[in-house]
Write an enzyme that holds these catalytic residues in place. Structure first.
Site, PDB file in Angstrom:
ATOM      1  N   TRP A   1      34.056  39.503  19.233  1.00 41.52           N
ATOM      2  CA  TRP A   1      34.190  40.366  20.409  1.00 41.52           C
ATOM      3  C   TRP A   1      35.100  41.561  20.160  1.00 41.52           C
ATOM      4  O   TRP A   1      34.853  42.661  20.651  1.00 41.52           O
ATOM      5  CB  TRP A   1      34.633  39.568  21.639  1.00 41.52           C
ATOM      6  CG  TRP A   1      33.488  38.787  22.218  1.00 41.52           C
ATOM      7  CD1 TRP A   1      33.337  37.435  22.235  1.00 41.52           C
ATOM      8  CD2 TRP A   1      32.308  39.317  22.847  1.00 41.52           C
ATOM      9  NE1 TRP A   1      32.144  37.089  22.819  1.00 41.52           N
ATOM     10  CE2 TRP A   1      31.494  38.225  23.205  1.00 41.52           C
ATOM     11  CE3 TRP A   1      31.855  40.605  23.125  1.00 41.52           C
ATOM     12  CZ2 TRP A   1      30.252  38.386  23.843  1.00 41.52           C
ATOM     13  CZ3 TRP A   1      30.617  40.764  23.763  1.00 41.52           C
ATOM     14  CH2 TRP A   1      29.838  39.661  24.114  1.00 41.52           C
TER      15      TRP A   1
ATOM     16  N   ASP B   1      41.229  42.564  26.152  1.00 38.70           N
ATOM     17  CA  ASP B   1      40.030  41.926  26.687  1.00 38.70           C
ATOM     18  C   ASP B   1      40.391  40.464  26.917  1.00 38.70           C
ATOM     19  O   ASP B   1      40.552  39.692  25.968  1.00 38.70           O
ATOM     20  CB  ASP B   1      38.878  42.057  25.688  1.00 38.70           C
ATOM     21  CG  ASP B   1      37.622  41.320  26.154  1.00 38.70           C
ATOM     22  OD1 ASP B   1      37.644  40.720  27.247  1.00 38.70           O
ATOM     23  OD2 ASP B   1      36.616  41.342  25.414  1.00 38.70           O
TER      24      ASP B   1
ATOM     25  N   LYS C   1      33.299  34.120  33.467  1.00 42.12           N
ATOM     26  CA  LYS C   1      33.860  33.079  32.614  1.00 42.12           C
ATOM     27  C   LYS C   1      34.811  32.163  33.405  1.00 42.12           C
ATOM     28  O   LYS C   1      34.675  30.957  33.349  1.00 42.12           O
ATOM     29  CB  LYS C   1      34.579  33.678  31.414  1.00 42.12           C
ATOM     30  CG  LYS C   1      33.737  34.651  30.564  1.00 42.12           C
ATOM     31  CD  LYS C   1      32.630  33.972  29.775  1.00 42.12           C
ATOM     32  CE  LYS C   1      31.691  34.934  29.069  1.00 42.12           C
ATOM     33  NZ  LYS C   1      32.246  35.670  27.955  1.00 42.12           N
TER      34      LYS C   1
HETATM   35  C1  LIG Z   1      31.771  37.030  27.358  1.00 40.94           C
HETATM   36  C2  LIG Z   1      32.674  37.994  26.727  1.00 40.94           C
HETATM   37  C3  LIG Z   1      32.407  39.380  26.756  1.00 40.94           C
HETATM   38  C4  LIG Z   1      31.119  39.963  27.304  1.00 40.94           C
HETATM   39  O1  LIG Z   1      31.161  40.096  28.683  1.00 40.94           O
HETATM   40  P1  LIG Z   1      29.952  40.873  29.443  1.00 40.94           P
HETATM   41  O2  LIG Z   1      30.295  40.661  30.883  1.00 40.94           O
HETATM   42  O3  LIG Z   1      28.657  40.234  29.025  1.00 40.94           O
HETATM   43  O4  LIG Z   1      30.003  42.301  29.036  1.00 40.94           O
HETATM   44  C5  LIG Z   1      33.353  40.231  26.210  1.00 40.94           C
HETATM   45  N1  LIG Z   1      34.491  39.769  25.658  1.00 40.94           N
HETATM   46  C6  LIG Z   1      34.769  38.445  25.613  1.00 40.94           C
HETATM   47  C7  LIG Z   1      36.057  37.994  24.998  1.00 40.94           C
HETATM   48  C8  LIG Z   1      33.885  37.512  26.134  1.00 40.94           C
HETATM   49  O5  LIG Z   1      34.164  36.201  26.111  1.00 40.94           O
END
Ligand SMILES: *Cc1c(COP(=O)(O)O)cnc(C)c1O
Length: 354
Positions: free
Chosen positions: A101, A166, A190
């Site tokens: 990521w 993130d 999540k």
């Molecule tokens: C799931 C995830 C993403 C992607 O998120 P989207 O909503 O599909 O853009 C980005 N970064 C991390 C760390 C993730 O777990």
């Protein structure tokens, strides 16, 4: 048979939250409408926004300098929006590459700025030594590498360079030292509801730096000024997040949920570490409490494990395509009972096939 879902892309929701949503879809507060029909200009929607703001401010101990933005587009949209919004008159941004990521975030920033890789890991450990640029507009980290199974348990001090994170996979899964961060962002699906909503928490020092021409719904300063109502927010996803925050409060807040999440992951890692049958590719100190990744002695056994798991009611345990193997995502809503059941299944599978 009971069934348990350990999916990584969309978390399960607590049954009580689902029941409350069903209720509100059938009829919203005796107003003669469904929650799905609630307009964003309605005072009831303003109440939901206020509740989210109040809960997040309390959970994270935010100061008046912090702004909360509720945006559309997912974390992936933020990958490109960060440089568009944060560079100001600078040209460079630092990225710590730790896995899948963070690599995606870094690649999306490249068209907008000079991306400097401040540190690099190979998906099995978190690099300890960072080479930060003095002239970087910000330094970006991914606190939980959801595909690789890594998680920061401590973050180095980036000094005057704003730290941007993130936190999609581990936002609100444990107490957050908010003073270390200048901006954190997380997609809701999540730990905080469903897809369609991304939460951005930023300090006011990062406002008013956007490039001219950034569309207003994606301009942090415009959204901060408009209280996230530049245009129609994803209203249903916002309502689900309001319920998830309520659930989090009822379950004791971040300290309690953090302790529960630590017990959950410890249960699985104990099973993994019991002998050589289950193997983790991640350095022990850097293992994720949220994304527990492991594999078996060969890919034939991985496939057999996944098939038997499904037959026994354990779903979505396959690893990320970039890594393979097995992955159990232990988001907030996943119960200790579900994790105990999975640990027992793992022990039983080892007895039969080890
Ligand atoms: C799931 C995830 C993403 C992607 O998120 P989207 O909503 O599909 O853009 C980005 N970064 C991390 C760390 C993730 O777990």
């Amino acid at each position: 048979m009971q069934s348990f879902n350990f999916g990584s892309a969309q978390s399960i929701l607590p049954r009580s939250v689902l029941a409350a949503i069903f209720h509100d879809i059938a009829g919203w507060r005796d107003r003669g409408i469904s929650l799905l029909e609630l307009p964003f200009v309605h005072t009831d929607f303003a109440d939901l926004l206020t509740q989210i703001e109040t809960d997040l401010r309390a959970l994270l101990a935010l100061s008046q300098r912090h702004h909360i933005l509720l945006l559309a587009g997912g974390a992936t949209a933020q990958f490109g929006l960060l440089p568009m919004n944060l560079l100001g008159d600078k040209h460079r941004a630092d990225y710590v590459e730790t896995g899948y990521w963070s690599r995606r975030a870094m690649m999306a920033a490249r068209p907008w700025c000079d991306v400097h890789r401040a540190a690099q890991g190979d998906g099995t450990f978190l690099p300890q030594i960072w080479h930060l640029s003095a002239d970087a507009a910000y330094c970006h980290v991914t606190t939980n590498e959801t595909a690789d199974g890594l998680q920061f348990h401590e973050l180095p001090d980036t000094g005057d360079v704003p730290l941007v994170a993130d936190m999609t996979a581990d936002f609100l899964t444990r107490p957050i030292p908010i003073e270390q961060f200048d901006l954190i962002y997380a997609s809701a699906q999540k730990n905080l509801g469903i897809a369609g909503l991304t939460i951005v928490v930023l300090r006011d020092n990062l406002l008013n730096r956007a490039k001219p021409g950034v569309p207003a719904p994606f301009d942090y300063s415009a959204q901060a000024k408009a209280e996230s109502k530049v245009n129609t927010p994803p209203t249903f996803a916002v309502a689900v997040t309001a319920k998830m925050l309520n659930w989090l409060r009822e379950n004791g807040g971040l300290a309690a949920i953090g302790a529960r999440n630590a017990r959950k992951s410890a249960r699985l890692y104990a099973e993994i570490d019991a002998d050589e049958f289950y193997q983790s590719h991640v350095r022990a100190a850097d293992r994720s409490l949220v994304s527990v990744c492991f594999h078996l002695p060969d890919s034939r056994l991985d496939a057999m494990f996944l098939a038997k798991a499904e037959a026994n009611g354990f779903f979505q345990l396959h690893g990320h395509p970039s890594v393979g193997g097995i992955r159990a995502s232990l988001y907030n809503a996943v119960s200790e009972e579900a994790v105990d059941a999975l640990a027992s299944f793992m022990a039983d599978f080892r007895d039969r096939h080890g």
